[in-house]
Each structure stands twice: as C-alpha cells, then as structure tokens.
Design a protein around this motif. Structure first.
Motif, short mmCIF file in Angstrom:
data_model
loop_
_atom_site.label_atom_id
_atom_site.label_comp_id
_atom_site.label_asym_id
_atom_site.label_seq_id
_atom_site.Cartn_x
_atom_site.Cartn_y
_atom_site.Cartn_z
N TRP A 11 0.70 -1.18 0.06
CA TRP A 11 0.12 0.01 -0.11
C TRP A 11 0.76 1.08 0.12
O TRP A 11 2.01 1.20 0.27
CB TRP A 11 -1.17 -0.06 1.30
N HIS A 12 0.18 2.42 -0.49
CA HIS A 12 1.03 3.41 -0.54
C HIS A 12 0.22 4.75 0.18
O HIS A 12 -1.06 4.55 0.13
CB HIS A 12 1.32 4.10 -2.16
N ILE B 129 -1.22 8.59 0.01
CA ILE B 129 -1.60 9.82 -0.81
C ILE B 129 -2.18 10.84 0.17
O ILE B 129 -2.90 10.80 0.92
CB ILE B 129 -2.51 9.46 -2.15
N ASN C 191 -4.43 14.05 0.59
CA ASN C 191 -5.75 14.64 0.13
C ASN C 191 -5.79 16.19 -0.03
O ASN C 191 -4.66 16.72 0.42
CB ASN C 191 -7.12 14.20 0.71
N SER D 252 -4.60 5.65 2.82
CA SER D 252 -4.09 4.57 2.16
C SER D 252 -4.87 4.75 0.78
O SER D 252 -5.94 5.19 0.60
CB SER D 252 -4.69 3.63 2.73
N ASP D 253 -3.94 4.51 -0.32
CA ASP D 253 -4.59 4.42 -1.71
C ASP D 253 -5.40 3.59 -1.79
O ASP D 253 -6.05 3.72 -2.85
CB ASP D 253 -3.29 4.64 -2.68
N ALA E 92 -8.92 5.19 -2.17
CA ALA E 92 -9.04 6.08 -3.11
C ALA E 92 -9.41 5.52 -4.63
O ALA E 92 -9.03 4.31 -4.74
CB ALA E 92 -7.94 7.25 -3.27
N GLY F 224 -4.40 15.23 -7.20
CA GLY F 224 -3.06 14.80 -7.05
C GLY F 224 -1.91 15.82 -7.34
O GLY F 224 -2.26 16.80 -8.19
N TRP G 82 -8.74 12.05 -8.14
CA TRP G 82 -9.52 10.86 -7.48
C TRP G 82 -10.27 11.37 -6.55
O TRP G 82 -10.91 12.43 -6.08
CB TRP G 82 -8.31 10.09 -6.80
#
Length: 70
Positions: free
Chosen positions: A10-11, A13, A15, A22-23, A26, A53, A59
């Motif tokens: 997981w990565h 991101i 907001n 967690s991505d 999204a 982004g 997203w």
C-alpha cells in the motif's frame, strides 16, 4: 530470534486538506468519468469530494463512489 518481513503493498496519498490516506481508499478517475459520476451524484442528491494529485490526477474517496452504485 526470529523476525518476519511483511511486504507492504500500500501507499499513502495526500488529500486536498493535507491528510495522508491509504491509496486503497481512493479511486483515480479521468475528467470524463468524473463528470459522469458527479452528474449521477447530483441526481441522487449527493456530492463527491474530488481530490487533486500533485501530478494533476483526480481521485475520489472509494466509499463515496460505492454509495452511488447502490
């Protein structure tokens, strides 16, 4: 002593409010698809929180889109 290595798939991101999520939570969308979902949400009386982004990608939160599918 034993250790276990866990593979992290997981990565994070950021907001538009600067919070990290967690991505997995999204869904990245194109402008065309986003407009379709926004019009569907408006017909249902809901709104989408469109996030941006750093590379210009768009997203939305996964849970918001799942409510539109119901």
């Amino acid at each position: 002593m034993e250790t276990m290595d866990y593979k992290r798939d997981w990565h994070l991101i950021r907001n538009d409010n600067g919070e990290w999520i967690s991505d997995d939570n999204a869904i990245f969308v194109s402008k065309v698809i986003l407009r379709i979902w926004q019009s569907k949400a408006a017909r249902m009386g809901k709104t989408l929180s469109v996030q941006h982004g750093p590379d210009g990608s768009l997203w939305c939160y996964k849970h918001e889109l799942e409510t539109l599918k119901q």
